[in-house]
Structures are given as structure tokens and as C-alpha cells.
Enzyme design. Structure first.
Site, short mmCIF file in Angstrom:
data_model
loop_
_atom_site.label_atom_id
_atom_site.label_comp_id
_atom_site.label_asym_id
_atom_site.label_seq_id
_atom_site.Cartn_x
_atom_site.Cartn_y
_atom_site.Cartn_z
N SER A 8 0.97 -1.40 0.02
CA SER A 8 0.21 0.02 0.15
C SER A 8 0.84 1.28 0.09
O SER A 8 1.69 1.31 0.93
CB SER A 8 -1.01 -0.02 1.10
OG SER A 8 -1.51 1.13 1.32
N HIS A 32 -1.11 -1.15 -4.03
CA HIS A 32 -2.55 -1.09 -3.48
C HIS A 32 -2.67 0.49 -3.29
O HIS A 32 -1.83 1.11 -2.67
CB HIS A 32 -2.56 -1.73 -2.21
CG HIS A 32 -3.89 -1.65 -1.44
ND1 HIS A 32 -4.87 -2.44 -1.63
CD2 HIS A 32 -4.05 -0.95 -0.37
CE1 HIS A 32 -5.90 -2.17 -0.61
NE2 HIS A 32 -5.40 -1.01 0.03
N ASP A 34 -4.95 3.46 -1.61
CA ASP A 34 -6.08 3.60 -0.76
C ASP A 34 -6.60 5.11 -0.96
O ASP A 34 -5.92 6.05 -0.82
CB ASP A 34 -5.65 3.61 0.71
CG ASP A 34 -5.17 2.16 1.26
OD1 ASP A 34 -6.10 1.52 1.24
OD2 ASP A 34 -3.91 2.00 1.75
N MET A 36 -9.36 7.61 0.19
CA MET A 36 -10.15 8.11 1.04
C MET A 36 -10.68 9.53 1.13
O MET A 36 -10.14 10.52 0.61
CB MET A 36 -9.25 8.22 2.57
CG MET A 36 -8.66 6.81 2.91
SD MET A 36 -7.95 6.74 4.40
CE MET A 36 -6.94 5.38 4.43
N MET A 67 -12.28 4.01 -0.07
CA MET A 67 -12.85 3.94 1.34
C MET A 67 -13.66 5.42 1.17
O MET A 67 -13.23 6.20 1.75
CB MET A 67 -11.77 4.02 2.18
CG MET A 67 -11.45 2.55 2.77
SD MET A 67 -9.63 2.76 3.57
CE MET A 67 -8.57 2.75 2.21
N MET A 136 -11.10 -6.33 6.11
CA MET A 136 -10.45 -5.30 6.65
C MET A 136 -9.89 -5.86 8.21
O MET A 136 -10.65 -6.36 8.88
CB MET A 136 -10.97 -4.08 7.12
CG MET A 136 -11.24 -3.13 5.64
SD MET A 136 -9.79 -2.68 4.75
CE MET A 136 -8.85 -1.75 6.14
N ASP A 174 -6.11 -6.57 4.78
CA ASP A 174 -5.59 -5.14 4.84
C ASP A 174 -5.79 -4.82 6.01
O ASP A 174 -6.70 -4.63 6.64
CB ASP A 174 -6.40 -4.41 3.65
CG ASP A 174 -6.00 -3.04 3.62
OD1 ASP A 174 -4.89 -2.53 4.02
OD2 ASP A 174 -6.60 -2.16 2.85
C1 DX5 Z 1 -6.12 1.46 5.99
C2 DX5 Z 1 -6.02 1.09 4.44
C3 DX5 Z 1 -4.47 0.19 4.29
C4 DX5 Z 1 -3.35 0.89 4.83
C5 DX5 Z 1 -2.59 -0.36 5.53
O1 DX5 Z 1 -7.44 1.78 6.06
O2 DX5 Z 1 -7.01 0.40 3.90
O3 DX5 Z 1 -4.29 -0.15 3.22
O4 DX5 Z 1 -2.69 1.36 3.94
O5 DX5 Z 1 -1.33 0.06 6.08
P1 DX5 Z 1 -0.51 -0.65 7.12
O6 DX5 Z 1 0.01 -1.91 6.47
O7 DX5 Z 1 0.29 0.37 7.65
O8 DX5 Z 1 -1.56 -1.24 8.23
ZN ZN Z 2 -6.26 -0.44 1.81
#
Ligand code: DX5
Ligand code: ZN
Length: 222
Positions: A8, A32, A34, A36, A67, A136, A174
Site C-alpha cells: 500500500s 494497493h 487507498d 479516502m 474507502m 479489513m 488489509d
Molecule cells: C487502511 C488502509 C490500508 C493501509 C494499511 O485503512 O486500507 O491499506 O494502508 O497500512 P498498514 O499496512 O500500515 O496497516
Molecule cells: Zn487499503
């Protein structure tokens, strides 16, 4: 497909995205991303323009994790921008079946994500519409949180469900995935692993991807 690793970039240096992606491109399966929106989760990260830039800067397949509220409206544009996999949250989707069909119609793999408190069982009949389930293992919103062991039983139940139904849907986890947690997730039946801080805060991100893959392969019952 076997075990896959999807680092990610949430934990990468956003000012150096192209070289950060390059650092894992020879060993990772996906990147990946993310997304948000500060509504579905209390954090704001990146959106379509970054996906479009990444698409041009790298040939790595993009694994977009949305997200966001109202994915029914926004998710197809991520597939159109060239993301090979687009995952929406079932808690936010109004019509997940229609949305998954739309994503596939644009040529992307359709993923459906569940927060830690969302049960998989009500969605068992949706599996043929999907290419990936994302469970998650932290509450979505931030990188660097601790892996939630309470999700392990759901990973096991989801793997059983896939087995019972003869489904080839991928099972992604994740959140908090690191050398000390990946074995538990793999043993429970996950086959696609997202890791943010574990990879991008390592001195050698590529070596960390390889170490995570080796640990998952050693523990996976698949
Ligand atoms: C959290 C994200 C993850 C995040 C994971 O909401 O969806 O993809 O980047 O990061 P780590 O591996 O640091 O928990
Ligand atoms: Zn993620």
C-alpha cells in the site's frame, strides 16, 4: 493464483511515488492504492488524478481500495482510469451487485470490502458477482494500526465459504499485515496481502515484500 502481495502506497513518500512504486515493482504483484474521502473514513488521501498519473508512470497493476461514500457513483471512473482491480466497501454501496457488474463491464476485477464488524454471511450469494473479498483487519482510515486478531475467525469462515461453493474469488486482508501477523492471516486462509508501513518503512521495501511472501507461503493451507 497462489499468494499475492499488494504493497500500500499510503505508507510511501507521496512526493516520490514513481520511485517508491519502482522499488517494489520487480517483486510485488500489485500496487494497493487507498482512496479516502474524509466521509466514509475520517481521513483524506488521494483520488483519480493520482491513479491516472500512476497508470502512466508504472506498468504495475493497480489495486484500488475505495474507502469512500457513494462508490456506486465514483468507482467506475477508477476502472476507466486503468485500475485493474477496484474494491468498494459494502457498507457504502447502495447496489453492490449492479456496481460489481459495472466494474467488470469496464474490464476491472470487482472487489468488495468489509469492515471488521461486518459479517460475511449475508453476502454469500454475491460471490459469483465478485473477483475479490477484502476483509479489513483494522478499522479503515489510517495506516500503521495494529492487526485485529478478532477478524481471524471471519477469514476462516470466508475461506470455508469459498471452498464450499467452489469459488475462485481471492481473499484479501488489509491492515496491520507485517512479518509478525501475516502467518496468522495466511493460516486462516487469506491469499492476497496488503502491507503498507511494513513495506515502505523497511530499509529495503523489495526485500520486505519477498520476506512477507515467504512467510505467507510457509503458513498457507492453500
Ligand atoms: C487502511 C488502509 C490500508 C493501509 C494499511 O485503512 O486500507 O491499506 O494502508 O497500512 P498498514 O499496512 O500500515 O496497516
Ligand atoms: Zn487499503
Amino acid at each position: 493464483m497462489g499468494i499475492q502481495i499488494s504493497p500500500s502506497i499510503l505508507a510511501a513518500d507521496f512526493a516520490q511515488l514513481a520511485s517508491e512504486v519502482e522499488s517494489i515493482s520487480a517483486v510485488a504483484d500489485w500496487v494497493h492504492v487507498d482512496v479516502m474521502d474524509n466521509h466514509f473514513v475520517p481521513n483524506l488521501t488521494l483520488g483519480l488524478p493520482i491513479i491516472e498519473s500512476l497508470r502512466k508512470a508504472s506498468s504495475m497493476p493497480l489495486d484500488c481500495h475505495l474507502m469512500i461514500d457513494d462508490p456506486d457513483r465514483w468507482a467506475p471512473a477508477y476502472a476507466e482510469a486503468g485500475a485493474e482491480s477496484v474494491t468498494f466497501h459494502v457498507e457504502a454501496a447502495y447496489a453492490p451487485v449492479r456496481l460489481a457488474r459495472e466494474l467488470r463491464g469496464v474490464g476491472a476485477r470487482a472487489g468488495m470490502a468489509l469492515k471488521p464488524a461486518t459479517a460475511i454471511e449475508p453476502f454469500a450469494d454475491l460471490l459469483p458477482e465478485l473477483d475479490m473479498i477484502l476483509l479489513m483487519t483494522v478499522e479503515p482510515g489510517f495506516g500503521g494500526q495494529a492487526f485485529l486478531d478478532i477478524v481471524l475467525p471471519k477469514i476462516r469462515r470466508t475461506r470455508e465459504l469459498l471452498r464450499d461453493r467452489g469459488s475462485s474469488v481471492w481473499l484479501q486482508v488489509d491492515g496491520g499485515v507485517a512479518p509478525d501477523t501475516i502467518e496468522r492471516a495466511a493460516e486462516a486462509g487469506a491469499d492476497v496481502f496488503v502491507a503498507g508501513s511494513a513495506v515502505f518503512s523497511a530499509d529495503d521495501p523489495g526485500a520486505m515484500v519477498q520476506a512477507l511472501r515467504a512467510a505467507a507461503e510457509a503458513s498457507s493451507p492453500l
